[in-house]
Design an enzyme around this catalytic site. Sequence first.
Site, mmCIF file in Angstrom:
data_model
loop_
_atom_site.group_PDB
_atom_site.id
_atom_site.type_symbol
_atom_site.label_atom_id
_atom_site.label_comp_id
_atom_site.label_asym_id
_atom_site.label_seq_id
_atom_site.Cartn_x
_atom_site.Cartn_y
_atom_site.Cartn_z
ATOM 1 N N ASP A 24 0.869 -1.187 0.000
ATOM 2 C CA ASP A 24 0.000 0.000 0.000
ATOM 3 C C ASP A 24 0.901 1.231 0.000
ATOM 4 O OD1 ASP A 24 -1.909 1.968 0.440
ATOM 5 O OD2 ASP A 24 -2.310 1.382 2.506
ATOM 6 N N GLU A 26 -1.362 11.017 0.527
ATOM 7 C CA GLU A 26 -2.680 10.382 0.602
ATOM 8 C C GLU A 26 -2.944 9.823 1.988
ATOM 9 O OE1 GLU A 26 -5.632 7.050 0.402
ATOM 10 O OE2 GLU A 26 -3.534 7.027 1.069
ATOM 11 N N GLU A 27 -1.909 9.285 2.600
ATOM 12 C CA GLU A 27 -2.079 8.607 3.880
ATOM 13 C C GLU A 27 -2.432 9.561 5.022
ATOM 14 O OE1 GLU A 27 -2.406 5.578 4.243
ATOM 15 O OE2 GLU A 27 -1.264 4.480 2.737
#
Length: 350
Positions: A176, A206-207
């Site tokens: 991921d 994004e995280e």
Amino acid sequence: MKLNIDLLKKICEVPGAPGFETPIRNQIIKEIKSHVDSYDIDNMGNLIAIKKGNKNPDGKKVMVAAHMDEIGFIVTHIDSNGFVRFHTLGGFDPKTLTAQRVIIHGKEDVIGVMGSKPIHVMTPDEKNKVAKTSDYFIDLGMAKDEVEKLISIGDSITRERGLIEMGNCVNCKSIDNRVSVFILIETIKKLQNIPFDLYAVFSTQEEVGLRGASVAAHRIDPDFGIALDTTIAYDLPGAQPHEEITKLGDGTAIKIMDAMTICDTRMVNYLKERANEEKIKWQTEILTVGGTDTAGIQRRGEKGAISGAISIPTRHLHQVIEMAHKEDISSSIDLLKSALENLDSYDWNW
């Protein structure tokens, strides 16, 4: 399709915590620069590569996003004995930190280990408590003065774990979302004729809140959007059938919704149609928690985008033992390629 495991290994192992994506971005540029018409880096650090469509009188744009950041940490304190305290960048289950090695990216890369109070000296109450990230520190095996020659407050930290093949699967930290970065790179290399202009976005942060993709979508204002990200494969002992979300080896997953996005039914149906036409193995994904860059792509452009997502089933997410099936990865490349090459063949009217 035989996967380029050497490239996948390289992509997964290169560091790039949220806000510190330069190393992985540089690696991606090396891979794609001869396969696109142009590329640039925006102020958020997004890498945006453009491949021009061959029949596009209306100037249609399709944005495909794969976030290149990985969950990590940032140095917040160095104590009098040289132990490092940190803050998380992204979501962690604290118990997964136990007995792990990390890399602090200071003046040079330094290996450390996640330490905590030894179980031998814990009280009964402490043994029964749920672990917290604040229970952990990083031990570099050096005194404070040695540590401070190499490490500063604000340095990024990533997890240390190499990619291996296990049966028909690959296993590594940062599957991921580096598997999606790999999928987008390989698709760019394989594309033949695309009708509309492709904006391939390797997005940042994004995280920690879909930050890069939201900025990129605002700039690009795409007509169509496809996000690439991992999803939960809860096909594990004890899981009930209704809890599985996806299963390893059952094919690429076509997202219907997650907690932040209800995918456009037109895009969902289009992806299903392409998969069936190309005899690509697929499964549906409904994720009732979490979100992906799909949300930013769908809503941040001026007019909104007809958006969906191709998801890669992954076990043990946000751990250093994330696992994806090789055939699911191949199916994801095949579906993305077919979807991009045939966008003009579908009736997008409501």
